[in-house]
Design an enzyme around this catalytic site. Structure first.
Site, PDB file in Angstrom:
ATOM      1  CG  HIS A 154     -28.584 -27.299  -2.830  1.00  0.00           C
ATOM      2  ND1 HIS A 154     -29.403 -28.211  -2.200  1.00  0.00           N
ATOM      3  CD2 HIS A 154     -27.493 -27.992  -3.255  1.00  0.00           C
ATOM      4  CE1 HIS A 154     -28.842 -29.396  -2.238  1.00  0.00           C
ATOM      5  NE2 HIS A 154     -27.671 -29.296  -2.877  1.00  0.00           N
ATOM      6  CB  CYS A 155     -25.073 -25.378   1.540  1.00  0.00           C
ATOM      7  SG  CYS A 155     -23.360 -25.377   2.101  1.00  0.00           S
ATOM      8  CE  LYS A 156     -22.943 -26.992  -6.551  1.00  0.00           C
ATOM      9  NZ  LYS A 156     -22.095 -26.719  -7.752  1.00  0.00           N
TER      10      LYS A 156
END
Length: 275
Positions: A154-156
């Site tokens: 999950h890429c912030k």
């Protein structure tokens, strides 16, 4: 000291705590990186992109000689535009598993996971939260509240999961950002070296003919010339170069890491095929 006579750290009895949880609104699944809640890292990403674009095309490329100036505008313009496109696509794509996108109602609140009934969220390729059958490499993301096909992370910075459907757009976004920062670094180093060797080579814009002082430099000469003194230009260049180096080290490391993963998975797939 409790000035107001109210203990803010007190713990509710278990019965009351469970009752409070029942009345809390259940979370919804997020569609993509534009779905709320947005992440603060997104604002930082876009601020950095705009800042780098402004200083690159408005301040430092105009210092180059005419031939190099045209080449730099074309190359850097292509890299920055490509990065913008793939970055937007990586944010916008819904990376959810096919069955999740086809069968799941995104407007329906997520059910509460009961560990007394199920040991894991996904069992036998069935997700008890998404309530659909998913692929073997799917993983349920707690941030997006859905199962993602080929989940990587999950890429912030994207505020979105990176999975099979948007992985290559994410990879191209990282690669183009790294190459863009490398190009900026080369331009900045040229400006620094040329300033100490022969600063007149940086004053190629025709507007400099009207300026008698060598201590005056023009920012944004093509649009709205802003005259500043030498320390201002050097301070901006140093700050941008330091930010550029830091970003390039981080993105370069991430870029090489994903190249390594791609080579590793390719080698593994070849070995499995040969066996």
């Amino acid at each position: 000291m409790n000035i107001c006579g109210f203990n803010r750290n007190r713990v509710l009895p278990e019965a009351q705590e469970n009752n409070v949880k029942k009345h809390l609104p259940r979370p919804l699944s997020r569609v993509n990186g534009w779905s709320p809640p947005l992440h603060s890292f997104q604002a930082l990403t876009w601020t950095t992109y705009l800042t780098m674009s402004i200083v690159t095309f408005g301040i430092f490329i105009p210092f180059l000689q005419t031939t190099w100036k045209r080449a730099a505008n074309i190359v850097m313009g292509g890299v920055f535009t490509f990065h913008l496109i793939v970055h937007l696509i990586a944010i916008t794509i819904d990376p959810a598993d096919n069955n999740v996108r086809l069968k799941k109602d995104y407007m329906k609140p997520m059910p509460t996971f009961d560990r007394s009934k199920h040991a894991h969220v996904i069992q036998n390729q069935y997700c008890h939260l998404c309530e659909v059958t998913v692929s073997k490499k799917a993983k349920h993301c707690s941030s997006c509240n859905k199962c993602v096909s080929g989940f990587d992370h999950h890429c912030k910075w994207l505020n979105n999961c990176v999975g099979r459907r948007n992985y290559w757009f994410f990879f191209c976004s990282v690669a183009s950002a790294a190459f863009g920062l490398l190009g900026m670094m080369i331009i900045l180093l040229y400006v620094f070296i040329q300033y100490f060797v022969d600063p007149d080579e940086l004053r190629t814009d025709p507007l400099y003919k009207e300026i008698s002082s060598e201590n005056i430099w023009l920012l944004f000469p093509s649009l709205w010339p802003v005259p500043v003194k030498t320390p201002v230009v050097l301070s901006i260049a140093v700050m941008v170069l330091l930010l550029d180096i830091a970003g390039f080290v981080l993105l370069g490391h991430l870029f090489l890491f994903h190249i390594y993963l791609s080579m590793y998975h390719s080698s593994l797939a070849t070995l499995v095929h040969l066996s």
